[in-house]
Design a protein around this motif. Structure first.
Motif, PDB file in Angstrom:
ATOM      1  N   SER A   1      51.612  33.450  41.186  1.00 39.12           N
ATOM      2  CA  SER A   1      51.265  34.573  40.314  1.00 39.12           C
ATOM      3  C   SER A   1      50.889  35.810  41.120  1.00 39.12           C
ATOM      4  O   SER A   1      51.260  36.932  40.765  1.00 39.12           O
ATOM      5  CB  SER A   1      50.106  34.180  39.399  1.00 39.12           C
ATOM      6  OG  SER A   1      49.728  35.266  38.568  1.00 39.12           O
ATOM      7  N   ALA A   2      50.162  35.612  42.223  1.00 39.11           N
ATOM      8  CA  ALA A   2      49.735  36.746  43.050  1.00 39.11           C
ATOM      9  C   ALA A   2      50.936  37.478  43.637  1.00 39.11           C
ATOM     10  O   ALA A   2      50.961  38.717  43.697  1.00 39.11           O
ATOM     11  CB  ALA A   2      48.814  36.274  44.170  1.00 39.11           C
TER      12      ALA A   2
ATOM     13  N   HIS B   1      48.242  30.033  41.426  1.00 43.89           N
ATOM     14  CA  HIS B   1      47.655  31.337  41.755  1.00 43.89           C
ATOM     15  C   HIS B   1      48.501  32.076  42.792  1.00 43.89           C
ATOM     16  O   HIS B   1      48.691  33.297  42.691  1.00 43.89           O
ATOM     17  CB  HIS B   1      46.233  31.171  42.280  1.00 43.89           C
ATOM     18  CG  HIS B   1      45.180  31.491  41.267  1.00 43.89           C
ATOM     19  ND1 HIS B   1      45.219  32.614  40.465  1.00 43.89           N
ATOM     20  CD2 HIS B   1      44.027  30.852  40.926  1.00 43.89           C
ATOM     21  CE1 HIS B   1      44.159  32.650  39.677  1.00 43.89           C
ATOM     22  NE2 HIS B   1      43.428  31.588  39.936  1.00 43.89           N
TER      23      HIS B   1
ATOM     24  N   GLU C   1      46.358  33.862  33.353  1.00 44.96           N
ATOM     25  CA  GLU C   1      47.145  34.535  34.391  1.00 44.96           C
ATOM     26  C   GLU C   1      47.173  36.026  34.097  1.00 44.96           C
ATOM     27  O   GLU C   1      47.431  36.442  32.961  1.00 44.96           O
ATOM     28  CB  GLU C   1      48.569  33.981  34.433  1.00 44.96           C
ATOM     29  CG  GLU C   1      49.407  34.591  35.547  1.00 44.96           C
ATOM     30  CD  GLU C   1      50.846  34.104  35.562  1.00 44.96           C
ATOM     31  OE1 GLU C   1      51.575  34.443  36.512  1.00 44.96           O
ATOM     32  OE2 GLU C   1      51.248  33.404  34.600  1.00 44.96           O
TER      33      GLU C   1
ATOM     34  N   THR D   1      42.128  44.820  38.956  1.00 50.11           N
ATOM     35  CA  THR D   1      43.000  45.800  38.290  1.00 50.11           C
ATOM     36  C   THR D   1      42.225  47.073  37.967  1.00 50.11           C
ATOM     37  O   THR D   1      42.793  48.172  37.983  1.00 50.11           O
ATOM     38  CB  THR D   1      43.613  45.219  37.004  1.00 50.11           C
ATOM     39  OG1 THR D   1      42.573  44.973  36.041  1.00 50.11           O
ATOM     40  CG2 THR D   1      44.362  43.925  37.294  1.00 50.11           C
TER      41      THR D   1
ATOM     42  N   ASN E   1      53.141  39.046  40.557  1.00 50.08           N
ATOM     43  CA  ASN E   1      52.497  40.139  39.832  1.00 50.08           C
ATOM     44  C   ASN E   1      51.835  41.184  40.734  1.00 50.08           C
ATOM     45  O   ASN E   1      51.048  41.998  40.265  1.00 50.08           O
ATOM     46  CB  ASN E   1      51.461  39.568  38.849  1.00 50.08           C
ATOM     47  CG  ASN E   1      52.110  38.729  37.776  1.00 50.08           C
ATOM     48  OD1 ASN E   1      52.879  39.238  36.966  1.00 50.08           O
ATOM     49  ND2 ASN E   1      51.817  37.433  37.769  1.00 50.08           N
ATOM     50  N   ARG E   2      52.154  41.130  42.028  1.00 49.59           N
ATOM     51  CA  ARG E   2      51.737  42.164  42.978  1.00 49.59           C
ATOM     52  C   ARG E   2      50.223  42.346  43.030  1.00 49.59           C
ATOM     53  O   ARG E   2      49.709  43.479  43.024  1.00 49.59           O
ATOM     54  CB  ARG E   2      52.405  43.506  42.630  1.00 49.59           C
ATOM     55  CG  ARG E   2      53.926  43.467  42.627  1.00 49.59           C
ATOM     56  CD  ARG E   2      54.502  44.745  42.082  1.00 49.59           C
ATOM     57  NE  ARG E   2      55.951  44.696  42.009  1.00 49.59           N
ATOM     58  CZ  ARG E   2      56.786  45.239  42.895  1.00 49.59           C
ATOM     59  NH1 ARG E   2      56.299  45.875  43.949  1.00 49.59           N
ATOM     60  NH2 ARG E   2      58.085  45.149  42.734  1.00 49.59           N
ATOM     61  N   HIS E   3      49.495  41.232  43.135  1.00 46.16           N
ATOM     62  CA  HIS E   3      48.038  41.331  43.224  1.00 46.16           C
ATOM     63  C   HIS E   3      47.558  41.653  44.642  1.00 46.16           C
ATOM     64  O   HIS E   3      46.373  41.918  44.835  1.00 46.16           O
ATOM     65  CB  HIS E   3      47.386  40.032  42.726  1.00 46.16           C
ATOM     66  CG  HIS E   3      47.459  39.874  41.243  1.00 46.16           C
ATOM     67  ND1 HIS E   3      46.937  40.796  40.369  1.00 46.16           N
ATOM     68  CD2 HIS E   3      48.011  38.891  40.473  1.00 46.16           C
ATOM     69  CE1 HIS E   3      47.158  40.398  39.122  1.00 46.16           C
ATOM     70  NE2 HIS E   3      47.815  39.256  39.163  1.00 46.16           N
TER      71      HIS E   3
ATOM     72  N   TYR F   1      44.659  38.269  47.381  1.00 51.82           N
ATOM     73  CA  TYR F   1      44.773  37.106  46.498  1.00 51.82           C
ATOM     74  C   TYR F   1      45.805  36.101  47.013  1.00 51.82           C
ATOM     75  O   TYR F   1      45.726  34.911  46.675  1.00 51.82           O
ATOM     76  CB  TYR F   1      45.080  37.568  45.069  1.00 51.82           C
ATOM     77  CG  TYR F   1      43.898  38.297  44.495  1.00 51.82           C
ATOM     78  CD1 TYR F   1      42.758  37.599  44.090  1.00 51.82           C
ATOM     79  CD2 TYR F   1      43.878  39.688  44.432  1.00 51.82           C
ATOM     80  CE1 TYR F   1      41.645  38.268  43.609  1.00 51.82           C
ATOM     81  CE2 TYR F   1      42.766  40.363  43.951  1.00 51.82           C
ATOM     82  CZ  TYR F   1      41.655  39.641  43.545  1.00 51.82           C
ATOM     83  OH  TYR F   1      40.541  40.306  43.077  1.00 51.82           O
TER      84      TYR F   1
ATOM     85  N   TYR G   1      48.464  45.732  33.533  1.00 56.39           N
ATOM     86  CA  TYR G   1      48.319  44.277  33.481  1.00 56.39           C
ATOM     87  C   TYR G   1      47.811  43.803  32.117  1.00 56.39           C
ATOM     88  O   TYR G   1      47.178  44.552  31.373  1.00 56.39           O
ATOM     89  CB  TYR G   1      47.350  43.804  34.567  1.00 56.39           C
ATOM     90  CG  TYR G   1      47.891  43.945  35.966  1.00 56.39           C
ATOM     91  CD1 TYR G   1      48.620  42.917  36.561  1.00 56.39           C
ATOM     92  CD2 TYR G   1      47.691  45.121  36.700  1.00 56.39           C
ATOM     93  CE1 TYR G   1      49.125  43.045  37.846  1.00 56.39           C
ATOM     94  CE2 TYR G   1      48.202  45.256  37.985  1.00 56.39           C
ATOM     95  CZ  TYR G   1      48.917  44.218  38.546  1.00 56.39           C
ATOM     96  OH  TYR G   1      49.422  44.344  39.804  1.00 56.39           O
TER      97      TYR G   1
ATOM     98  N   GLU H   1      40.586  38.804  39.820  1.00 53.20           N
ATOM     99  CA  GLU H   1      41.857  39.506  39.632  1.00 53.20           C
ATOM    100  C   GLU H   1      41.757  40.547  38.525  1.00 53.20           C
ATOM    101  O   GLU H   1      42.274  41.663  38.661  1.00 53.20           O
ATOM    102  CB  GLU H   1      42.971  38.507  39.312  1.00 53.20           C
ATOM    103  CG  GLU H   1      43.500  37.754  40.516  1.00 53.20           C
ATOM    104  CD  GLU H   1      44.596  36.781  40.162  1.00 53.20           C
ATOM    105  OE1 GLU H   1      45.334  36.371  41.073  1.00 53.20           O
ATOM    106  OE2 GLU H   1      44.714  36.416  38.975  1.00 53.20           O
TER     107      GLU H   1
END
Length: 294
Positions: free
Chosen positions: A60-61, A57, A274, A254, A64-66, A70, A263, A250
């Motif tokens: 991925s955060a 996580h 993901e 978005t 992927n610019r969460h 996150y 996304y 998540e």
């Protein structure tokens, strides 16, 4: 007996490496029967699931610019696993707190965020500082005034149910695509089911502890006895439940940020969801980064 004979548990006169048990809770797994360095071997090592899933996580955060939320939640999930590992490995009270209190902290972060979202600056600060004040107060009360684990359990459950209520309300208001909304309901149901099944197995461990211990020791042996360590399964199912609950948030995030088109949801290994940037969004963000550097 199928496997290797369990060694006898350490007596009160002959304690393991970490000394006498000081925790207020001692689970069904027999103490120091696998290694003198692990009070509860299975209950310790099953926390690897927290480390692995939280690292996935976290990666991925960032990729992927969460956002910071996150990143912190992913680090918090790993911290819960670390605290739980140390607690079950030592059965020391100080590490019991490291297991229990981070669960409150990592849940308080999204609680403060989602309840302060789209509020005025005054209300936003009031909710976030109020949440911080609650966690500090709960910590002090739990350490110095009322050490019964029921306080921790009720507080943790309350925070989670309040988050679920708010996220469902937000999804119904913000997510306009009925397919995505249905997907969110399914992921939330999956998360709840994993929590619930893990809790069920753990309670079988509590209720039938003497019987299960006898089966492990006299019929299964090592390592086959590990299979019926219910609290270890609780760790695995809980870590998966938390993983899917973060995924659920998540996807909602978005839509909260009005960027659902940037996304898409992909599945790794067939079961690890993901939320990733689309190729177009990735290219657009890379160009923006290049402009900022100039």
């Amino acid at each position: 007996m199928l496997g290797i004979k369990y060694q006898d548990p350490f007596s009160s006169e002959h304690v393991g490496y970490w000394g006498p048990v000081t925790a207020t809770i001692d689970w069904c797994e027999e103490n120091y029967v696998v290694s003198r360095y692990f009070a509860e071997f299975v209950n310790s090592t099953t926390n690897l699931s927290f480390f692995i899933l939280s690292l996935f996580h976290l990666y991925s955060a960032i990729k992927n610019r969460h956002g910071t939320l996150y990143i912190l939640v992913s680090i918090g999930m790993g911290t819960v696993g670390l605290g739980s590992w140390l607690f079950h490995m030592t059965l020391r009270y100080e590490f019991q707190l490291m297991d229990e209190l981070p669960m409150i902290y990592v849940t308080a972060i999204p609680f403060g965020y989602i309840y302060s979202w789209q509020k005025s600056p005054f209300l936003k600060n009031f909710i976030r500082y109020g949440t911080a004040f609650f966690t500090v107060t709960l910590t002090l009360v739990y350490i110095f005034v009322y050490k019964n684990p029921i306080l921790h359990q009720i507080s943790y459950a309350t925070l989670n149910f309040l988050i679920i209520y708010k996220t469902l309300k937000t999804i119904n208001e913000r997510v306009t695509d009925p397919e995505v909304r249905y997907l969110e309901y399914k992921i939330l149901a999956l998360s709840f089911s994993l929590f619930g099944f893990g809790f069920f197995v753990w309670n079988l461990d509590n209720i039938f502890c003497d019987t299960l211990s006898d089966v492990r020791r006299n019929y299964l042996g090592l390592p086959f006895g590990f299979i019926i360590e219910g609290h270890g399964w609780w760790h695995i199912f809980t870590s998966l439940g938390i993983y899917y609950f973060i995924l659920y948030n998540e996807i909602m995030g978005t839509w909260m940020n009005e960027k659902p088109e940037d996304y898409k949801l992909v599945w790794r290994l067939g079961f690890l969801g993901e939320v990733v940037l689309t190729d177009e969004a990735k290219e657009r963000y890379q160009k923006l980064d290049e402009k900022k550097k100039k």
